[in-house]
Every structure is written in structure tokens, then in C-alpha cells.
Design a protein around this motif. Structure first.
Motif, short mmCIF file in Angstrom:
data_model
loop_
_atom_site.label_atom_id
_atom_site.label_comp_id
_atom_site.label_asym_id
_atom_site.label_seq_id
_atom_site.Cartn_x
_atom_site.Cartn_y
_atom_site.Cartn_z
N SER A 71 0.83 -1.20 0.00
CA SER A 71 0.00 0.00 0.00
C SER A 71 0.87 1.26 0.00
N GLY A 72 1.95 1.23 0.78
CA GLY A 72 2.88 2.36 0.80
C GLY A 72 3.53 2.60 -0.55
N LEU A 73 3.91 1.51 -1.22
CA LEU A 73 4.51 1.64 -2.55
C LEU A 73 3.52 2.22 -3.56
N THR A 74 2.28 1.77 -3.49
CA THR A 74 1.28 2.31 -4.42
C THR A 74 0.94 3.76 -4.07
N THR A 75 0.96 4.09 -2.79
CA THR A 75 0.75 5.50 -2.39
C THR A 75 1.86 6.37 -2.97
N GLY A 76 3.10 5.90 -2.86
CA GLY A 76 4.22 6.65 -3.42
C GLY A 76 4.07 6.86 -4.92
N GLY A 77 3.67 5.80 -5.62
CA GLY A 77 3.44 5.93 -7.05
C GLY A 77 2.35 6.93 -7.35
N SER A 78 1.27 6.87 -6.59
CA SER A 78 0.17 7.82 -6.77
C SER A 78 0.64 9.26 -6.58
N TRP A 79 1.41 9.49 -5.53
CA TRP A 79 1.90 10.84 -5.26
C TRP A 79 2.85 11.33 -6.34
N LEU A 80 3.74 10.47 -6.80
CA LEU A 80 4.67 10.86 -7.87
C LEU A 80 3.91 11.29 -9.13
N PHE A 81 2.94 10.47 -9.53
CA PHE A 81 2.15 10.81 -10.72
C PHE A 81 1.27 12.03 -10.48
N PHE A 82 0.73 12.16 -9.27
CA PHE A 82 -0.13 13.30 -8.96
C PHE A 82 0.65 14.62 -9.06
N TYR A 83 1.84 14.64 -8.48
CA TYR A 83 2.65 15.87 -8.52
C TYR A 83 3.08 16.22 -9.95
N LYS A 84 3.43 15.22 -10.73
CA LYS A 84 3.81 15.46 -12.12
C LYS A 84 2.60 16.00 -12.89
N ALA A 85 1.43 15.41 -12.66
CA ALA A 85 0.22 15.88 -13.33
C ALA A 85 -0.12 17.31 -12.90
N LEU A 86 0.05 17.61 -11.61
CA LEU A 86 -0.22 18.97 -11.12
C LEU A 86 0.71 19.98 -11.77
N GLN A 87 1.95 19.58 -11.96
CA GLN A 87 2.92 20.47 -12.58
C GLN A 87 2.51 20.81 -14.00
N MET A 88 1.88 19.88 -14.68
CA MET A 88 1.56 20.04 -16.10
C MET A 88 0.13 20.52 -16.36
N GLY A 89 -0.78 20.28 -15.43
CA GLY A 89 -2.19 20.58 -15.68
C GLY A 89 -2.77 21.49 -14.62
N THR A 90 -4.06 21.80 -14.79
CA THR A 90 -4.76 22.63 -13.82
C THR A 90 -5.25 21.76 -12.66
N VAL A 91 -5.36 22.37 -11.50
CA VAL A 91 -5.79 21.64 -10.31
C VAL A 91 -7.16 21.00 -10.54
N SER A 92 -8.10 21.76 -11.12
CA SER A 92 -9.46 21.24 -11.29
C SER A 92 -9.50 19.98 -12.15
N ARG A 93 -8.71 19.94 -13.17
CA ARG A 93 -8.70 18.76 -14.03
C ARG A 93 -7.93 17.59 -13.40
N VAL A 94 -6.78 17.88 -12.83
CA VAL A 94 -5.97 16.82 -12.22
C VAL A 94 -6.73 16.17 -11.07
N VAL A 95 -7.32 16.98 -10.21
CA VAL A 95 -8.04 16.44 -9.07
C VAL A 95 -9.27 15.65 -9.52
N SER A 96 -9.92 16.11 -10.58
CA SER A 96 -11.08 15.38 -11.10
C SER A 96 -10.69 13.97 -11.54
#
Length: 137
Positions: A71-96
Motif C-alpha cells: 500500500s505504501g509503494l502504491t501510495t508513493g506511485g500515486s503521489w509521484l504521478f499526482f505531482y507530475k500531473a499537477l505540474q503540467m495541468g490545472t488543479v481542477s482537471r488533475v483532481v477530477s
């Protein structure tokens, strides 16, 4: 009471996304994730030690260790992809799109945990999917 905690989780997740969008500006997304992870690590272990639950560490079963680590490993993966997506996209779309995890979690819980879902859950999942598509397209 679970609803209060779930709502607070949603509120903190929303704040996390907005604060992260500002914080990740000009910072490598992997570095930003590492900083965030360090803060969470210190906070979580601080709570464990302050509440005295550190004494229960030896009671954790090997099965629990295995799945908590996964679960920790998948959380880390989720966070890595989330931050990269946030860097590239808008909050409203990424969070959706990120919240589409609700639908995926329901699907995985049916497939692997054999949970039974009601018509309300199926309808809600469909509405979430439609909402994500409306916000992204």
C-alpha cells in the motif's frame, strides 16, 4: 462519525492539491514528492510515539506488513504521478481525474475482495465517471 472523518479527509485532500500546485511551481515533481513524504513521515511517527501506539509495532502480522508495504509503494506511485500531473495541468482537471480512483477502488474491491455493491453504488460510480469526463473533456 465515519462521515465526519471522511469529510475532513476530503477537505484536507482538497487543501493538499491547492497547496501542492503552488508548492510544485519551479520544483522538480519528484523532489516535491520527497519533501511532502518526509513531512508526512515525521508527522505520522510523531503521532504514533505521542499516543504510545509504537508499543504495538511487534504485534503487526507478516500479512499486515506485506500489504501495508505494498500500500505504501502504491501510495508513493500515486503521489509521484499526482505531482507530475499537477505540474503540467490545472488543479481542477488533475483532481477530477484523481478522484476517479473512487470508481477504480470500487471495481477492485469487487474483483479482489468480493465486495457486493448496491444499485446506489453503481449509480454513483456512473455519475462520478460522467462528472470526470465532463470536467476533463
Amino acid at each position: 462519525m465515519w462521515f465526519v472523518y471522511a469529510f475532513l479527509s476530503a477537505l484536507f485532500a482538497a487543501l493538499t492539491s491547492v497547496l501542492a500546485k503552488v508548492g510544485v511551481d519551479g520544483v522538480n515533481s519528484n523532489l516535491a514528492t520527497a519533501i511532502r513524504t518526509t513531512v508526512i513521515l515525521v508527522l505520522a511517527w510523531g503521532i504514533v510515539w505521542m499516543t504510545g501506539t509504537n508499543k504495538q509495532l511487534t504485534l503487526v502480522s507478516p500479512k499486515s506488513w506485506t500489504f501495508l508495504i505494498l500500500s505504501g509503494l502504491t501510495t508513493g506511485g500515486s503521489w509521484l504521478f499526482f505531482y507530475k500531473a499537477l505540474q503540467m495541468g490545472t488543479v481542477s482537471r488533475v483532481v477530477s481525474v484523481d478522484k476517479f480512483s473512487v470508481v477504480l477502488a470500487i471495481l477492485l474491491s469487487v474483483l479482489f475482495l468480493h465486495e457486493v455493491v448496491s444499485l446506489k453504488v453503481l449509480l454513483g460510480s456512473g455519475l462520478i465517471t460522467a462528472g470526470v469526463l465532463c470536467m476533463v473533456l
